[in-house]
Design a protein around this motif. Structure first.
Motif, PDB file in Angstrom:
ATOM      1  N   LEU A  15      21.533  20.776   0.666  1.00  0.00           N
ATOM      2  CA  LEU A  15      20.521  21.792   0.976  1.00  0.00           C
ATOM      3  C   LEU A  15      21.144  23.172   0.813  1.00  0.00           C
ATOM      4  O   LEU A  15      22.252  23.404   1.274  1.00  0.00           O
ATOM      5  CB  LEU A  15      20.051  21.640   2.417  1.00  0.00           C
ATOM      6  CG  LEU A  15      18.733  20.920   2.653  1.00  0.00           C
ATOM      7  CD1 LEU A  15      18.356  21.031   4.114  1.00  0.00           C
ATOM      8  CD2 LEU A  15      17.610  21.467   1.798  1.00  0.00           C
ATOM      9  N   PRO A  16      20.463  24.064   0.159  1.00  0.00           N
ATOM     10  CA  PRO A  16      21.043  25.389   0.013  1.00  0.00           C
ATOM     11  C   PRO A  16      21.202  26.073   1.376  1.00  0.00           C
ATOM     12  O   PRO A  16      20.467  25.775   2.325  1.00  0.00           O
ATOM     13  CB  PRO A  16      20.027  26.133  -0.845  1.00  0.00           C
ATOM     14  CG  PRO A  16      18.997  25.174  -1.227  1.00  0.00           C
ATOM     15  CD  PRO A  16      19.160  23.946  -0.440  1.00  0.00           C
ATOM     16  N   SER A  38      18.128  27.621   2.988  1.00  0.00           N
ATOM     17  CA  SER A  38      17.194  26.712   3.640  1.00  0.00           C
ATOM     18  C   SER A  38      17.661  26.362   5.045  1.00  0.00           C
ATOM     19  O   SER A  38      16.878  26.311   5.987  1.00  0.00           O
ATOM     20  CB  SER A  38      17.055  25.458   2.799  1.00  0.00           C
ATOM     21  OG  SER A  38      16.216  24.560   3.417  1.00  0.00           O
ATOM     22  N   LEU A  72      17.076  29.240   7.317  1.00  0.00           N
ATOM     23  CA  LEU A  72      15.657  29.387   7.670  1.00  0.00           C
ATOM     24  C   LEU A  72      15.285  28.396   8.766  1.00  0.00           C
ATOM     25  O   LEU A  72      14.561  28.739   9.703  1.00  0.00           O
ATOM     26  CB  LEU A  72      14.776  29.170   6.435  1.00  0.00           C
ATOM     27  CG  LEU A  72      14.784  30.304   5.407  1.00  0.00           C
ATOM     28  CD1 LEU A  72      13.940  29.922   4.208  1.00  0.00           C
ATOM     29  CD2 LEU A  72      14.265  31.593   6.019  1.00  0.00           C
TER      30      LEU A  72
END
Lengths: 221, 418
Positions: free
Chosen positions: B341-342, B345, B348
C-alpha cells in the motif's frame, strides 16, 4: 415530510433515478415498513399477485442497493427479513440469493455470470448495471493493491473480461489495464499493477492532530 | 391524567400578560418542542410496557426514531436502549441499532429529589439529555444491573451479526468485566463464551479478559466455559484435525449455547489466521509451500492461490501476490512488501482513524464535564462537603477557641491586675 405510498410507479421512479446509492438506500429503507405491513396483510384474501410483484421488486431493489452501498452482511440480514414464501418462489429474489452467495464467497467470475446471465426484470436492470460497474471498480482497486505481478487471464477473471481473449493477449484487454497506469511486460506476459489510492470523500483537516492534542492537554490540566 | 396535568403545567407558562411578540413566539416554540418530547416519552413508555403488540421491525424503527428525537446524543442509558437492541435482534434489522449502539453511553438517569428532575422543565432548552432524562421523567423504566448487562451482550450480538468483531469484543468486554456484588451472573458467562470465539475470529488467539476483571471471576469463567477454552487452544496450536475433533466432540454444547454459527465461523477463519501467523515467520512463500504448511492433506495450489487472493483483496491479510508466467505452484506470497500500500494511503487511513478518535474524545470530554457537574450537585457530594466544612471548621475553630482562651487569659490577667 409524509412518505408517498409504495407503488410500482414510485418504486420504478426511485430505481431508475440516478440518485447516489446512499440516497437510494435511505429512501428504500423508509419504505421497508410499508413493505412489511403489505406482506403482513398478504395472508388475507383481499391481496393478490399485484402485491407479490410489488414486494418482489421492492425487496430485490433494496437488496441490490445494499450491495451498491457495500453492506454485504446487512444484505444477508435482509434476505432473512423477506417473507419466506415470497423468497422461495420468486425468481428475482432467487437470483438475489445466488448473487449473495457469489459475493459472500468472493467468486468474482460467478458474480459477473449472475449479473449478466440470469434474467432480471426490466425495472431492475438499471440497478443491476450500476452494481456491476460498482463491483468492477471495487475489484480493480483491490487487485491493484493485492498483486505485484498478475497473469492477464487472472486479471480478466477478476474484472469480468473475456478470458479467451485475455489468453490470446488481446490488445483491447491489455489496454483496459494499461490506461489505469499498469504496465504490461510482453516477455514475461505479466501485468504489473499500479496501486490505486482512493482519496476519502471528506476533506481531511490538516490540524487534526493539533486539535486532538489540545483536547488531551485540556483534560491533563 | 398525567398527560393532562403535563399540558396544563406547560401551557401555564404562556399566560403572562403583555409579552413581547418574539418572547411569545419563543414560548410557543418551546411548548411545541415540549409536546414532541412528551409524545415521544409516552410512546416509549407504552412500547416498553407491551412489546408483544409490536412487529419487531416496526417497533425497532419507531423506538430508534423516538430515541434519537428525544436525545440525539443517546448518552443517557435508558430502558429504551435495551428495548431497541432486542427488537433489532428479533427483526434481524441489525444496522437499525447502529445509530444508537455507536454512541457512547456516559450517564444513567439521575435520581429523584433534585431540582432538575422536575418534569415541568421538559419544555426548557436543554443542552444535554442528562438534565431532563431523569428517573422521575418517565423516559426510562426502572433499570437494573441485569438490563445493563443485557444491553451490552445484545449490542455485542448485533456487531457479531455485522461481523464487526472489534466492536463486538468491546461490548462483550464491558459485560465480562462488570464488577458484581456477589457471584458471576449467567449473562456474564454467556458473554465470556462469545468473547472467546470472537477473540479467535478477530485476533486468532484466546484473548485474556480486560485487566479490570478480578482473578476469581476469570477462574469461574474458565471453569464454566471449559469446551470453549479447549477449542481456543486447539485453534492457537494450528492443529486443524484437533480443532475439527473438538468441534465435533462438543457439538451439543455449541447448540445448547446458541453458538454453533460462531463456532463454524471460527473453523472457517482457521485458514486466514494460520496464513497471518506464517507471516510472522516467513517473508515470502510459494503457493506450493503454503499449501503444505496450512493443509494437512494435499491441496491444489490453484485453490490455495484463490483463497489467499480473496484474503488479501478483502484486506484480511497485509501481503501481496506475485504470479509467474505459467505455474500456479510458483506464484509467490510476499508478506512484507513495499508495494502493498502506498504511504499516502496508509497516512489517509491513519488520519481518518485519528479523526474518529478525536470525535470520540470530544464527546467524552463534554460528558465528563456534565458528570462532574452532576456529581457536584448531588446530595452525597453536598453532604460530604457539608461534613468537610464542619470538620475543617472545627479544626480551624481550635485556634479561634485558642484565641478566645487567650483573651480569657487576658481577661484573667486583667482580673489579676484589677
Amino acid at each position: 415530510m409524509e412518505l408517498p405510498p409504495l407503488t410500482m410507479e414510485q418504486l420504478s421512479q426511485l430505481v431508475t433515478s440516478n440518485a447516489p446509492p446512499s440516497q437510494l438506500f435511505e429512501a428504500l429503507s423508509r419504505y421497508e415498513l410499508q413493505a412489511c405491513l403489505i406482506s403482513t396483510g398478504g395472508n388475507s384474501s383481499n391481496t393478490g399477485s399485484g402485491d407479490s410483484t410489488l414486494l418482489s421488486l421492492f425487496y430485490s431493489s433494496f437488496f441490490l442497493v445494499h450491495l451498491l452501498t457495500d453492506q454485504v452482511s446487512e444484505a444477508r440480514a435482509l434476505t432473512k427479513r423477506i417473507p419466506e414464501a415470497l423468497l422461495q418462489h420468486d425468481p428475482s429474489l432467487q437470483n438475489c440469493l445466488t448473487l449473495l452467495r457469489a459475493v459472500w464467497q468472493t467468486q468474482h467470475g460467478q458474480v459477473y455470470q449472475v449479473l449478466r446471465g440470469l434474467p432480471w426484470p426490466d425495472i431492475l436492470q438499471p440497478l443491476v448495471r450500476r452494481y456491476e460497474s460498482f463491483f468492477q471498480d471495487k475489484t480493480l482497486i483491490a487487485v491493484s493493491r493485492s498483486y505485484e505481478a498478475i497473469r492477464l487471464a487472472t486479471a480478466a477473471t477478476h474484472l469480468g473480461l473475456d478470458e479467451q481473449l485475455a489468453k490470446q493477449e488481446d490488445a483491447n484487454i491489455i489496454s483496459n489495464f494499461t490506461k489505469c497506469g499498469w504496465t504490461w511486460d510482453p516477455e514475461s506476459k505479466l501485468l504489473h499493477p499500479k496501486p490505486i489510492v482512493v482519496s476519502p470523500a471528506e476533506p481531511q483537516s490538516s490540524n487534526g492532530i493539533r486539535k486532538a492534542m489540545e483536547i488531551l492537554g485540556t483534560r491533563a490540566g | 391524567m398525567t398527560l393532562l396535568s403535563d399540558i396544563i403545567s406547560a401551557s401555564a407558562n404562556l399566560h403572562s400578560n403583555h409579552l413581547p411578540s418574539d418572547e411569545y413566539d419563543r414560548r410557543i416554540r418551546d411548548l411545541v418542542e415540549y409536546f414532541r418530547r412528551l409524545q415521544t416519552t409516552k410512546a416509549l413508555d407504552s412500547f416498553a410496557n407491551d412489546e408483544s403488540c409490536l412487529n419487531p421491525l416496526l417497533g425497532a424503527t419507531l423506538v430508534k426514531g423516538a430515541m434519537l428525537r428525544l436525545d440525539p446524543s443517546c448518552a443517557v442509558f435508558t430502558s429504551s436502549h435495551l428495548l431497541l437492541v432486542r427488537l433489532c435482534l428479533q427483526a434481524k434489522a441489525y444496522s437499525c441499532a447502529l445509530p444508537v449502539l455507536n454512541k457512547q453511553i456516559c450517564h444513567f438517569p439521575i435520581s429523584q429529589g433534585r431540582p432538575s428532575s422536575d418534569p415541568s422543565v421538559l419544555c426548557a432548552d436543554h443542552s444535554s439529555g442528562v438534565s431532563f432524562m431523569t428517573e422521575a421523567s418517565g423516559v426510562s423504566a426502572k433499570l437494573s444491573y441485569r438490563d445493563y448487562l443485557q444491553y451490552f451482550l445484545y449490542g455485542g450480538m448485533v456487531y457479531m451479526a455485522l461481523k464487526e468483531w472489534r466492536n463486538a469484543l468491546h461490548f462483550l468486554g464491558i459485560v465480562i468485566s462488570t464488577p458484581g456484588a456477589s457471584s458471576v451472573s449467567l449473562i456474564m458467562v454467556e458473554a465470556y463464551k462469545k468473547w472467546v470465539l470472537v477473540g479467535l475470529l478477530e485476533n486468532g488467539r484466546l484473548c485474556p479478559p480486560p485487566s479490570i476483571t478480578t482473578p476469581h471471576v476469570v477462574k469461574v469463567y474458565q471453569s464454566l466455559a471449559r469446551p470453549y477454552i479447549i477449542l481456543a487452544h486447539a485453534f492457537e496450536r494450528g492443529d486443524l484435525k484437533r480443532l475439527n475433533a473438538e468441534v465435533d466432540a462438543a457439538k451439543g454444547v455449541w447448540c445448547a449455547d446458541n453458538n454453533l454459527g460462531l463456532v463454524s465461523q471460527v473453523v472457517g477463519a482457521f485458514f486466514s489466521q494460520t496464513v497471518i501467523k506464517l507471516g510472522k515467520t516467513f517473508a515470502a512463500l510459494t503457493m506450493a509451500d503454503l499449501s503444505k504448511q496450512v493443509f494437512p492433506s494435499p491441496v491444489c495450489a490453484e485453490v490455495t492461490g484463490s483463497a489467499v487472493s480473496s484474503l488479501i483483496m478483502s484486506s484480511a491479510l497485509n501481503a501481496t501476490l506475485v504470479e509467474t508466467k505459467d505455474h500456479a505452484e510458483a506464484s509467490m506470497l510476499r508478506f512484507s512488501s513495499i508495494h502493498s500500500l502506498p504511504q499516502l494511503s496508509r497516512e489517509l487511513d491513519l488520519q481518518s482513524q485519528l479523526k474518529q478518535e478525536m470525535k470520540l474524545m470530544g464527546t467524552l470530554v463534554i460528558n465528563l464535564g456534565e458528570t462532574n457537574n452532576n456529581l457536584g450537585l448531588s446530595d452525597e457530594y453536598v453532604d460530604s462537603v457539608h461534613k468537610g466544612q464542619v470538620w475543617s471548621g472545627s479544626s480551624e475553630v481550635n485556634p479561634i477557641v485558642g484565641g478566645e482562651a487567650g483573651l480569657e487569659m487576658d481577661e484573667d490577667l486583667m482580673g489579676d491586675m484589677s
